[in-house]
Design a protein around this motif. Structure first.
Motif, PDB file in Angstrom:
ATOM      1  N   VAL A 150       0.822  -1.209   0.000  1.00 34.49           N
ATOM      2  CA  VAL A 150       0.000   0.000   0.000  1.00 34.49           C
ATOM      3  C   VAL A 150       0.853   1.254   0.000  1.00 34.49           C
ATOM      4  CG1 VAL A 150      -1.680   1.341   1.309  1.00 34.49           C
ATOM      5  CG2 VAL A 150      -2.015  -1.117   1.018  1.00 34.49           C
ATOM      6  N   ALA A 151       1.917   1.284   0.781  1.00 35.25           N
ATOM      7  CA  ALA A 151       2.780   2.465   0.814  1.00 35.25           C
ATOM      8  C   ALA A 151       3.394   2.727  -0.557  1.00 35.25           C
ATOM      9  CB  ALA A 151       3.873   2.293   1.861  1.00 35.25           C
ATOM     10  N   ASP A 152       3.804   1.661  -1.248  1.00 33.08           N
ATOM     11  CA  ASP A 152       4.341   1.821  -2.606  1.00 33.08           C
ATOM     12  C   ASP A 152       3.269   2.351  -3.551  1.00 33.08           C
ATOM     13  OD1 ASP A 152       6.825   0.944  -1.834  1.00 33.08           O
ATOM     14  OD2 ASP A 152       6.572  -1.100  -2.619  1.00 33.08           O
ATOM     15  N   CYS A 153       2.053   1.862  -3.398  1.00 28.40           N
ATOM     16  CA  CYS A 153       0.958   2.317  -4.253  1.00 28.40           C
ATOM     17  C   CYS A 153       0.686   3.803  -4.045  1.00 28.40           C
ATOM     18  CB  CYS A 153      -0.306   1.509  -3.973  1.00 28.40           C
ATOM     19  SG  CYS A 153      -0.226  -0.219  -4.492  1.00 28.40           S
ATOM     20  N   ALA A 190       2.882   5.992  -3.012  1.00 28.68           N
ATOM     21  CA  ALA A 190       4.013   6.707  -3.588  1.00 28.68           C
ATOM     22  C   ALA A 190       3.866   6.838  -5.101  1.00 28.68           C
ATOM     23  CB  ALA A 190       5.317   5.991  -3.243  1.00 28.68           C
ATOM     24  N   LEU A 191       3.354   5.821  -5.739  1.00 31.89           N
ATOM     25  CA  LEU A 191       3.223   5.830  -7.198  1.00 31.89           C
ATOM     26  C   LEU A 191       2.087   6.727  -7.668  1.00 31.89           C
ATOM     27  CD1 LEU A 191       3.925   2.059  -7.829  1.00 31.89           C
ATOM     28  CD2 LEU A 191       5.193   3.947  -8.871  1.00 31.89           C
ATOM     29  N   THR A 192       0.980   6.741  -6.957  1.00 29.92           N
ATOM     30  CA  THR A 192      -0.155   7.573  -7.379  1.00 29.92           C
ATOM     31  C   THR A 192      -0.022   9.009  -6.892  1.00 29.92           C
ATOM     32  OG1 THR A 192      -1.449   7.026  -5.410  1.00 29.92           O
ATOM     33  CG2 THR A 192      -1.713   5.587  -7.342  1.00 29.92           C
ATOM     34  N   GLY A 193       0.675   9.185  -5.766  1.00 25.75           N
ATOM     35  CA  GLY A 193       0.774  10.507  -5.172  1.00 25.75           C
ATOM     36  C   GLY A 193      -0.500  10.956  -4.479  1.00 25.75           C
ATOM     37  N   ASP A 194      -1.477  10.046  -4.389  1.00 21.88           N
ATOM     38  CA  ASP A 194      -2.766  10.406  -3.798  1.00 21.88           C
ATOM     39  C   ASP A 194      -3.359   9.169  -3.133  1.00 21.88           C
ATOM     40  OD1 ASP A 194      -5.283  11.230  -3.112  1.00 21.88           O
ATOM     41  OD2 ASP A 194      -5.924  11.765  -5.146  1.00 21.88           O
ATOM     42  N   PRO A 195      -3.335   9.084  -1.800  1.00 21.49           N
ATOM     43  CA  PRO A 195      -3.874   7.890  -1.132  1.00 21.49           C
ATOM     44  C   PRO A 195      -5.345   7.637  -1.424  1.00 21.49           C
ATOM     45  CG  PRO A 195      -3.329   9.621   0.462  1.00 21.49           C
ATOM     46  CD  PRO A 195      -2.781  10.052  -0.846  1.00 21.49           C
ATOM     47  N   ALA A 196      -6.082   8.666  -1.826  1.00 17.57           N
ATOM     48  CA  ALA A 196      -7.493   8.474  -2.157  1.00 17.57           C
ATOM     49  C   ALA A 196      -7.669   7.640  -3.417  1.00 17.57           C
ATOM     50  CB  ALA A 196      -8.182   9.822  -2.335  1.00 17.57           C
ATOM     51  N   LYS A 197      -6.601   7.491  -4.193  1.00 24.34           N
ATOM     52  CA  LYS A 197      -6.653   6.702  -5.418  1.00 24.34           C
ATOM     53  C   LYS A 197      -6.079   5.297  -5.226  1.00 24.34           C
ATOM     54  CE  LYS A 197      -8.710   9.309  -8.462  1.00 24.34           C
ATOM     55  NZ  LYS A 197      -9.995   8.843  -9.077  1.00 24.34           N
ATOM     56  N   VAL A 198      -5.942   4.888  -3.957  1.00 20.81           N
ATOM     57  CA  VAL A 198      -5.437   3.549  -3.637  1.00 20.81           C
ATOM     58  C   VAL A 198      -6.502   2.802  -2.847  1.00 20.81           C
ATOM     59  CG1 VAL A 198      -3.651   2.214  -2.456  1.00 20.81           C
ATOM     60  CG2 VAL A 198      -3.049   4.366  -3.626  1.00 20.81           C
ATOM     61  N   THR A 239      -4.396  -2.533   7.078  1.00 19.18           N
ATOM     62  CA  THR A 239      -3.597  -1.398   7.542  1.00 19.18           C
ATOM     63  C   THR A 239      -3.614  -0.252   6.541  1.00 19.18           C
ATOM     64  OG1 THR A 239      -1.484  -2.087   6.536  1.00 19.18           O
ATOM     65  CG2 THR A 239      -2.058  -3.050   8.678  1.00 19.18           C
ATOM     66  N   ALA A 240      -4.296  -0.419   5.419  1.00 16.77           N
ATOM     67  CA  ALA A 240      -4.301   0.610   4.376  1.00 16.77           C
ATOM     68  C   ALA A 240      -4.699   1.994   4.900  1.00 16.77           C
ATOM     69  CB  ALA A 240      -5.204   0.192   3.219  1.00 16.77           C
ATOM     70  N   PRO A 241      -5.697   2.120   5.794  1.00  8.60           N
ATOM     71  CA  PRO A 241      -6.055   3.456   6.284  1.00  8.60           C
ATOM     72  C   PRO A 241      -4.915   4.170   7.009  1.00  8.60           C
ATOM     73  CG  PRO A 241      -7.848   1.917   6.681  1.00  8.60           C
ATOM     74  CD  PRO A 241      -6.673   1.105   6.228  1.00  8.60           C
ATOM     75  N   GLN A 242      -3.949   3.422   7.517  1.00 12.04           N
ATOM     76  CA  GLN A 242      -2.797   4.056   8.156  1.00 12.04           C
ATOM     77  C   GLN A 242      -1.978   4.866   7.151  1.00 12.04           C
ATOM     78  OE1 GLN A 242      -0.514   1.072  10.255  1.00 12.04           O
ATOM     79  NE2 GLN A 242      -2.348   0.183  11.197  1.00 12.04           N
ATOM     80  N   HIS A 243      -2.134   4.523   5.872  1.00 11.79           N
ATOM     81  CA  HIS A 243      -1.438   5.245   4.796  1.00 11.79           C
ATOM     82  C   HIS A 243      -2.373   6.220   4.088  1.00 11.79           C
ATOM     83  CE1 HIS A 243       1.949   2.413   5.144  1.00 11.79           C
ATOM     84  NE2 HIS A 243       1.026   1.472   5.255  1.00 11.79           N
ATOM     85  N   GLY A 244      -3.600   6.357   4.583  1.00 10.44           N
ATOM     86  CA  GLY A 244      -4.579   7.235   3.954  1.00 10.44           C
ATOM     87  C   GLY A 244      -5.381   6.573   2.854  1.00 10.44           C
ATOM     88  N   ALA A 245      -5.101   5.314   2.589  1.00 11.01           N
ATOM     89  CA  ALA A 245      -5.810   4.577   1.535  1.00 11.01           C
ATOM     90  C   ALA A 245      -7.073   3.925   2.101  1.00 11.01           C
ATOM     91  CB  ALA A 245      -4.894   3.529   0.922  1.00 11.01           C
ATOM     92  N   ARG A 246      -7.864   3.356   1.205  1.00 14.03           N
ATOM     93  CA  ARG A 246      -9.127   2.747   1.616  1.00 14.03           C
ATOM     94  C   ARG A 246      -9.064   1.227   1.568  1.00 14.03           C
ATOM     95  NH1 ARG A 246     -13.038   5.801  -2.509  1.00 14.03           N
ATOM     96  NH2 ARG A 246     -11.111   5.748  -3.725  1.00 14.03           N
ATOM     97  N   VAL A 247      -9.879   0.602   2.396  1.00 15.81           N
ATOM     98  CA  VAL A 247     -10.106  -0.840   2.332  1.00 15.81           C
ATOM     99  C   VAL A 247     -11.549  -1.064   1.925  1.00 15.81           C
ATOM    100  CG1 VAL A 247     -10.183  -3.010   3.606  1.00 15.81           C
ATOM    101  CG2 VAL A 247      -8.410  -1.335   4.123  1.00 15.81           C
ATOM    102  N   SER A 248     -11.766  -1.980   1.001  1.00 13.31           N
ATOM    103  CA  SER A 248     -13.125  -2.300   0.559  1.00 13.31           C
ATOM    104  C   SER A 248     -13.303  -3.808   0.612  1.00 13.31           C
ATOM    105  CB  SER A 248     -13.364  -1.789  -0.866  1.00 13.31           C
ATOM    106  OG  SER A 248     -14.667  -2.123  -1.303  1.00 13.31           O
ATOM    107  N   PHE A 249     -14.213  -4.274   1.477  1.00 12.50           N
ATOM    108  CA  PHE A 249     -14.453  -5.719   1.538  1.00 12.50           C
ATOM    109  C   PHE A 249     -15.928  -6.062   1.691  1.00 12.50           C
ATOM    110  CE2 PHE A 249     -13.501  -4.357   5.857  1.00 12.50           C
ATOM    111  CZ  PHE A 249     -14.474  -4.973   6.621  1.00 12.50           C
ATOM    112  N   HIS A 250     -16.818  -5.072   1.752  1.00  7.20           N
ATOM    113  CA  HIS A 250     -18.244  -5.349   1.844  1.00  7.20           C
ATOM    114  C   HIS A 250     -18.885  -5.232   0.461  1.00  7.20           C
ATOM    115  CE1 HIS A 250     -18.664  -5.933   6.078  1.00  7.20           C
ATOM    116  NE2 HIS A 250     -18.144  -4.763   6.371  1.00  7.20           N
ATOM    117  N   ALA A 251     -19.520  -6.297   0.016  1.00  4.14           N
ATOM    118  CA  ALA A 251     -20.183  -6.292  -1.286  1.00  4.14           C
ATOM    119  C   ALA A 251     -21.334  -5.290  -1.292  1.00  4.14           C
ATOM    120  CB  ALA A 251     -20.706  -7.687  -1.616  1.00  4.14           C
TER     121      ALA A 251
END
Length: 306
Positions: free
Chosen positions: A215-218, A220-228, A235-247
């Motif tokens: 996730v941290a690499d992702c 870094a590559l996008t430059g925007d955690p909202a796009k990860v 642990t993705a929210p610790q990097h500002g990214a989202r987790v999606s697991f509910h259908a």
């Protein structure tokens, strides 16, 4: 009927083939004679006890959610299918001779039970996470863990939408990704540099399918955690990214899967098939995380009734 059950959390060996009462549909459900059932990563994580905080399980429990088969009972209020229809869908305790489905779609011509059983959760997940990053044609998407069921669906759907896809996989699966239309690269150390070399204009969004600590690499590559978005790394929210697991709308996703297959866009190959008696081996295979396609359990039918 025969079904797979486990009475304690643990390794694949806790799974057992046992005799249980046949289930019957409630209003708004259908029952199928299962011909094939898909094996998902969530199945073994629940069996191992890793998901107890998210998916409480009462033991003994069945396993499996994705199935393809022939409708043999229809609950009150169901009008879109009838006994004898070939369907694939999502329910509970799918690794069994009969399973009750909560959502389903008619199988298009040319789609086998084995392949259809591998569609429900992977395709719903693929459509959901692609909707979250919402890329326009011409944009570039990184998919970490692109060769499994979800990744295969993501790559094909994204490519059909005109999105460039860079996918990570083992070296052995790079040719598989090329056939899907992705630009392949290996995972592991140096990922950021490898992806930047492949996408000098940048990556617009990233999907973490495998949950392998990228996730941290992702970000870094996008430059925007909202796009990860990750489906496996909590642990993705610790990097500002989202987790999606509910259908979300599973029934709509199943209908879309049928349409995409009928139009030649979607094909998720079956890498390995096991009989019901070898469900433990099927989950162990899925747990390795190196598949190119789907692992399924097959059940020949029709099942004779006494």
């Amino acid at each position: 009927m025969k079904a797979i059950r486990f009475d304690r959390f643990g390794p694949p060996e806790v799974l057992a083939l046992v005799d249980v009462d046949e289930p019957h549909p409630r209003p708004g459900q259908v029952r199928v004679g299962v011909r094939a059932a898909g094996v998902n990563g969530l199945d073994w994580k629940i069996r191992a006890g890793l998901m107890r905080d998210f998916f409480p399980v009462e033991l003994p429990s069945g396993t499996g959610s994705d199935a393809a088969g022939v409708v043999d009972e229809v609950g009150d209020g169901v009008t879109d299918v009838r006994v004898g229809d070939r369907v694939f869908g999502v329910g509970t305790n799918a690794l069994a001779e009969h399973a009750v489905l909560d959502a389903w779609a008619l199988m298009p011509d040319g789609l086998s039970f084995e392949e259809a059983a591998g569609y429900p959760i992977p395709v719903e997940t693929a459509l959901r996470v692609l909707g979250l990053v919402d890329l326009r044609p011409g944009r570039t998407l990184l998919v970490s863990g692109a060769s499994g069921g979800v990744g295969t669906a993501v790559v094909q759907i994204a490519r059909d939408r005109g999105i460039t896809v860079i996918g990570t996989a083992s070296a052995a699966n790079e040719s598989y990704l090329r056939k899907l239309g992705a630009v392949p690269t290996t995972y592991g150390d140096g990922l950021v540099d490898r992806v930047r070399a492949l996408a000098p204009d940048g990556v617009d969004a990233a999907l973490d399918i495998s949950g392998s600590g990228v996730v941290a690499d992702c970000v870094a590559l996008t430059g925007d955690p909202a796009k990860v978005v990750s489906i496996a790394d909590f642990t993705a929210p610790q990097h500002g990214a989202r987790v999606s697991f509910h259908a979300l709308d599973i029934a709509a996703a199943l209908r879309e899967a049928a349409r995409l297959h009928a139009e030649g866009v979607l094909h998720i190959p079956v890498e390995a098939a096991f009989p019901l008696s070898e469900a433990a081996a099927a989950q162990a295979r899925n747990q390795t995380g190196h598949a190119a396609g789907r692992t399924v359990v097959t059940i020949p039918g029709p099942v004779a009734r006494s």
